[in-house]
Design a protein around this motif. Structure first.
Motif, short mmCIF file in Angstrom:
data_model
loop_
_atom_site.label_atom_id
_atom_site.label_comp_id
_atom_site.label_asym_id
_atom_site.label_seq_id
_atom_site.Cartn_x
_atom_site.Cartn_y
_atom_site.Cartn_z
N LEU A 1 -2.64 -14.12 5.04
CA LEU A 1 -3.35 -12.88 4.73
C LEU A 1 -2.56 -11.67 5.21
O LEU A 1 -2.46 -10.65 4.50
CB LEU A 1 -4.74 -12.89 5.37
N ALA A 2 -2.00 -11.76 6.43
CA ALA A 2 -1.19 -10.66 6.95
C ALA A 2 0.05 -10.44 6.09
O ALA A 2 0.47 -9.30 5.84
CB ALA A 2 -0.80 -10.94 8.40
N PHE A 3 0.65 -11.54 5.64
CA PHE A 3 1.81 -11.46 4.75
C PHE A 3 1.44 -10.75 3.45
O PHE A 3 2.16 -9.86 2.97
CB PHE A 3 2.34 -12.86 4.48
N GLU A 4 0.31 -11.14 2.86
CA GLU A 4 -0.10 -10.57 1.58
C GLU A 4 -0.38 -9.07 1.70
O GLU A 4 -0.09 -8.31 0.76
CB GLU A 4 -1.34 -11.30 1.05
N GLU A 5 -0.97 -8.65 2.81
CA GLU A 5 -1.20 -7.21 3.00
C GLU A 5 0.09 -6.42 2.86
O GLU A 5 0.16 -5.42 2.15
CB GLU A 5 -1.79 -6.96 4.40
N LEU A 6 1.11 -6.87 3.58
CA LEU A 6 2.38 -6.17 3.55
C LEU A 6 3.06 -6.31 2.19
O LEU A 6 3.65 -5.36 1.66
CB LEU A 6 3.30 -6.72 4.65
N TRP A 7 2.99 -7.49 1.61
CA TRP A 7 3.63 -7.75 0.32
C TRP A 7 3.04 -6.84 -0.77
O TRP A 7 3.77 -6.28 -1.60
CB TRP A 7 3.45 -9.21 -0.06
N GLN A 8 1.72 -6.67 -0.74
CA GLN A 8 1.07 -5.85 -1.75
C GLN A 8 1.28 -4.35 -1.52
O GLN A 8 1.52 -3.59 -2.46
CB GLN A 8 -0.43 -6.15 -1.78
N ARG A 9 1.24 -3.91 -0.27
CA ARG A 9 1.35 -2.48 0.04
C ARG A 9 2.79 -1.99 0.01
O ARG A 9 3.05 -0.85 -0.36
CB ARG A 9 0.74 -2.18 1.42
N GLY A 10 3.71 -2.83 0.45
CA GLY A 10 5.10 -2.41 0.52
C GLY A 10 5.39 -1.44 1.65
O GLY A 10 6.47 -0.85 1.71
N ALA A 11 4.45 -1.27 2.56
CA ALA A 11 4.61 -0.37 3.70
C ALA A 11 3.73 -0.87 4.85
O ALA A 11 2.76 -1.62 4.64
CB ALA A 11 4.22 1.06 3.34
N VAL A 12 4.05 -0.45 6.06
CA VAL A 12 3.34 -0.91 7.25
C VAL A 12 1.96 -0.30 7.37
O VAL A 12 1.00 -0.95 7.79
CB VAL A 12 4.19 -0.61 8.51
N GLU A 13 1.84 0.97 7.02
CA GLU A 13 0.59 1.69 7.21
C GLU A 13 -0.58 0.96 6.54
O GLU A 13 -0.49 0.52 5.39
CB GLU A 13 0.70 3.09 6.64
N GLY A 14 -1.67 0.80 7.30
CA GLY A 14 -2.87 0.18 6.76
C GLY A 14 -2.89 -1.33 6.77
O GLY A 14 -3.83 -1.95 6.25
N THR A 15 -1.89 -1.96 7.39
CA THR A 15 -1.84 -3.43 7.43
C THR A 15 -2.20 -3.93 8.83
O THR A 15 -2.53 -3.16 9.73
CB THR A 15 -0.45 -3.95 7.03
N GLY A 16 -2.14 -5.24 9.00
CA GLY A 16 -2.50 -5.84 10.29
C GLY A 16 -3.99 -5.84 10.54
O GLY A 16 -4.43 -5.84 11.69
N THR A 17 -4.78 -5.90 9.48
CA THR A 17 -6.23 -5.82 9.62
C THR A 17 -6.90 -7.18 9.71
O THR A 17 -8.12 -7.25 9.83
CB THR A 17 -6.84 -5.04 8.44
#
Length: 375
Positions: free
Chosen positions: A154-170
């Motif tokens: 899930l953490a991987f997918e957040e970053l993969w979809q956003r393409g940026a750090v901001e807003g991830t790690g949730t």
């Protein structure tokens, strides 16, 4: 070690690159369906690196889905953490799926791999020759843990979809019980950065037997405040190792920054009253040796925290991960590792910098209170 948790610990000059590359290659070779890799720093142009690269390519040729994301757009030379060596053009030339994650203003600092959705490789080790041979690093492999692997996915997918750090790690840090009864808990930042520092600080404050710390720097406020109380009150033995060169840089930054100057006497007290050593690493240079003290471990009695996270304020803002492990066997092994690394280096030597007088007066009052308080 336990069947579900495996540790790989590295020291400066303690192992050849070929041995570490073989460990990585074996993990990759065991994949049957997929590999998701999040790597801050990856460079595989060396002979040992070629073994890892061959394993990645073989997985792709076997029809596995292989995804590799890495940090890009680093703002420039900084001391903590060191800038990556990754060459995006080399990564993008691979036949696997790739994704550069924008590291401005905060870094994609992970070093993990999820295999087949059930096995997790994580820790502090980048995939570079210096990381394998000249740095202290810890890798933890958790096998057959689909719920833990799902959290990392899930953490991987957040970053993969956003393409940026901001807003991830949730991803929520929910506890996971492994097959052999060990409980682990995955933490991800920046979404849970503040909570992670407070979690580590809470366990440090509860420790009655031992606190063992290996971290390039220590700058997270909750951790500094709790450690000062622990060393002043002598609640338990405190042993640690930092990177002396990077810590010096931090002290000088604080001395010029009124916002953070209050931390100076806290870290001075921790280093001087705790049993802390400091590795005199080579200052960062674009083509220099990267021999930093790079392990990131905290052991509090029989609980340990291990991952990519420097126990620092900047770490709270990066994309990082930590596995919290409740297991006496793992904690004993990591405590011994910290003690061994600590003995390799001289006592840490903080530079003679001072905060503003008003800041010092406030901290001195807090220190006096903790010195007279009960455990």
């Amino acid at each position: 070690m336990n069947s579900s948790i495996e540790l790989l610990t590295l020291t400066d000059g303690g192992q050849p690159a070929s041995r570490v590359a073989a460990e990585i290659a074996a993990f990759l070779h065991g994949a049957r369906r997929s590999l998701d890799l999040a790597l801050y720093d990856v460079r595989l142009e060396t002979e040992a690196g070629a073994l890892v690269l061959a394993s990645l390519l073989a997985a792709h040729q076997r029809g596995l889905r292989v995804r590799l994301m890495y940090n890009v757009d680093h703002p420039g030379p900084i001391a903590v953490p060191p800038p990556p060596e990754t060459r995006p053009e080399a990564i993008e030339a691979l036949p696997v799926e790739t994704r550069g994650i924008a590291g401005i203003p905060d870094l994609m600092h992970h070093k993990f791999c999820v295999r087949d959705g059930v096995d997790v490789w994580t820790g502090s080790m980048n995939w570079t020759e210096d990381s394998w041979t000249r740095q202290e690093n810890v890798v933890v492999r958790v096998l057959g843990a689909d719920r833990l692997a799902f959290a990392f996915t899930l953490a991987f997918e957040e970053l993969w979809q956003r393409g940026a750090v901001e807003g991830t790690g949730t991803v929520e840090p929910r506890p996971v019980e492994l097959a052999d009864g060990i409980t682990v808990r995955p933490w991800f930042t920046p979404g849970h950065g503040d909570a992670l520092s407070h979690r580590v600080a809470k366990h440090i404050g509860r420790a009655r037997k031992r606190v063992r710390i290996a971290s390039p720097v220590l700058t997270a406020g909750p951790i500094l405040g709790t450690l000062v109380e622990v060393v002043n009150e002598r609640r338990c033995t405190v042993v640690g190792v930092v990177d002396d060169t990077q810590v010096d840089d931090v002290f000088h930054q604080w001395s010029r920054n009124g916002v953070s100057a209050w931390k100076i006497p806290l870290l001075h007290t921790i280093v001087e009253r705790g049993a802390f050593s400091g590795k005199p690493s080579t200052p960062w240079a674009p083509d220099g040796i990267q021999d930093f003290m790079h392990a990131k471990v905290v052991v509090c009695d029989d609980v340990c925290f291990v991952g990519s996270f420097n126990f620092s304020r900047s770490g709270e803002r990066n994309a990082e991960n930590v596995v919290e492990i409740h297991d006496a066997v793992t904690a004993d092994a990591l405590a011994r590792y910290v003690e061994d690394v600590k003995e390799r280096y001289p006592p840490a030597t903080p530079p003679d910098v001072r905060a503003d007088a008003d800041e010092l007066a406030v901290v001195d009052a807090v220190r006096q209170t903790t010195e007279t308080a009960g455990p």
